[in-house]
Design an enzyme around this catalytic site. Structure first.
Site, PDB file in Angstrom:
ATOM      1  N   GLU A  93     -65.704  53.681  -5.373  1.00 23.56           N
ATOM      2  CA  GLU A  93     -64.584  53.413  -4.477  1.00 23.56           C
ATOM      3  C   GLU A  93     -63.673  54.638  -4.355  1.00 23.56           C
ATOM      4  OE1 GLU A  93     -65.358  49.533  -6.848  1.00 23.56           O
ATOM      5  OE2 GLU A  93     -65.586  51.705  -7.105  1.00 23.56           O
ATOM      6  N   CYS A 151     -60.125  50.782 -10.114  1.00 28.15           N
ATOM      7  CA  CYS A 151     -60.394  51.002  -8.694  1.00 28.15           C
ATOM      8  C   CYS A 151     -59.542  50.090  -7.826  1.00 28.15           C
ATOM      9  CB  CYS A 151     -61.880  50.791  -8.404  1.00 28.15           C
ATOM     10  SG  CYS A 151     -62.916  52.105  -9.085  1.00 28.15           S
ATOM     11  N   ALA A 167    -101.294  51.104 -16.433  1.00 29.78           N
ATOM     12  CA  ALA A 167    -102.218  51.435 -15.356  1.00 29.78           C
ATOM     13  C   ALA A 167    -103.598  50.938 -15.755  1.00 29.78           C
ATOM     14  CB  ALA A 167    -102.246  52.941 -15.107  1.00 29.78           C
TER      15      ALA A 167
END
Length: 360
Positions: A51, A86, A156
């Protein structure tokens, strides 16, 4: 319209992946009259929050954020940590409306940020593109709610379910595009973990080899402390953080590893207790652990309910071999109905390989 600006905020947030932990990924976009007038993201731990970065960007453009709308992927913070709240910056800038993707489960925020904005006269709309924003910070949310890191298990295999040939050879099962994706996952994680059998069989380096990527903490589950002093991991430990988790309390056995730059974490018992190890990693500020093998470690994490996501890279190859290893070891299950099922399945093609991903 709202979803378009939130998608931009999400894409900005992704730029911080691998650099913000233990903080979340956050992106923010300032909009006036349908046009973006400022944008930002949380780039690294301790740095400006998204922000404030968006407000700063707006002012650098020579524009005023007063009266603009703010799109932010996560509820703005309202407490002082590495950065001030913020919510204070948003109110001081005169933002008229805030659109929030995810609520922040952190007890220091948890609705208080939104309440502070509304109390200050800002119109707040919640749950904008919520599922996409939640997915962005799945590891952070899990860490906050459970106190443990999010565990991503990767393997894998060939189309017939083999992770190596019967001879033990396994390089390479997948192609370059799939292997590059693995390096991106390494860069995003706080730690990469393997079992001792993977170290003995493959002698992996476990570094991130893509431009701009960072090396995570390398963790070896090595109950009997059998990691060779000549291994690639030990030989590079002075430059890349390396932790050996063991059940050997003999300080003389630890000494050569410590001299090489490794950290040795010792547990009682005969086998490294995975929940305790994960708790220790959490205390180091690690939100996500990327587990790359082997079969015994993978099964232990799944069967103990410690893994949250599975990534299976599947190559269009057939190895055969009745003794060739598969992705999971352990005792397995007795009946098909007892299977662990993946949810929220996603599939991508990477070169000639397929990445199948889902939550446990």
């Amino acid at each position: 319209m709202h979803e378009t600006f939130m998608r931009r905020a999400i894409s900005l947030a992704e730029r911080g992946r691998g650099h913000t932990a233990p903080n979340p990924l956050v992106g923010a976009v300032l909009v006036r009259d349908g046009k973006i007038i400022g944008e930002g993201f949380h780039a690294f731990y301790g740095g400006l929050h998204a922000e404030r970065a968006a407000l700063e960007d707006c002012r650098h453009r020579g524009l005023s954020p007063a009266g603009a709308s703010l799109y932010v992927t996560l509820e703005p913070c309202c407490h002082t940590g590495k950065q001030p709240p913020c919510t204070e910056a948003i109110l001081a800038a005169g933002i008229r409306a805030v659109f929030v993707g995810s609520s922040d489960p952190n007890p220091l925020v948890a609705g208080k940020g939104i309440a502070a904005l509304r109390q200050g006269g800002v119109a707040v709309t919640e749950h904008v593109s919520e599922s996409a924003c939640d997915a962005l910070n799945a590891p952070f949310f899990h860490h906050i709610r459970t106190g443990l890191p999010f565990v991503l298990l990767k393997y894998a295999m060939t189309l017939d379910g083999k992770t190596a040939c019967a001879s033990g050879a396994s390089r390479w099962i997948t192609g370059e595009a799939a292997r590059e994706e693995v390096h991106r996952s390494r860069a995003a994680a706080g730690a990469v973990m393997v079992g001792i059998n993977t170290v003995l069989k493959d002698d992996p380096l476990l570094t991130c080899r893509i431009p701009g990527g960072r090396n995570p903490l390398r963790v070896v589950c090595d109950s009997a402390l059998r990691t060779p002093l000549s291994s690639a991991l030990v030989n590079s430990a002075a430059e890349i953080p390396t932790l050996l988790a063991c059940c050997v309390s003999d300080s003389e056995r630890h000494a050569p590893y410590l001299r090489a730059g490794c950290e040795v974490l010792c547990f009682s018992g005969e086998r490294v207790p995975l929940p305790e190890l994960l708790r220790c990693l959490s205390e180091l500020g690690i939100n996500e652990v990327f587990v790359e093998g082997g079969a015994e470690l993978a099964w232990s994490l799944i069967s103990e309910g410690l893994a949250q996501r599975v990534q299976a890279y599947i190559a269009p190859k057939l190895f055969g071999g009745r003794t060739a290893p598969s992705a999971l070891g352990g005792d397995g299950i007795s009946l098909p109905d007892e299977a662990f099922r993946l949810k929220n399945l996603r599939m991508r093609q990477l070169g000639s390989d397929i990445l199948l991903e889902g939550e446990l």
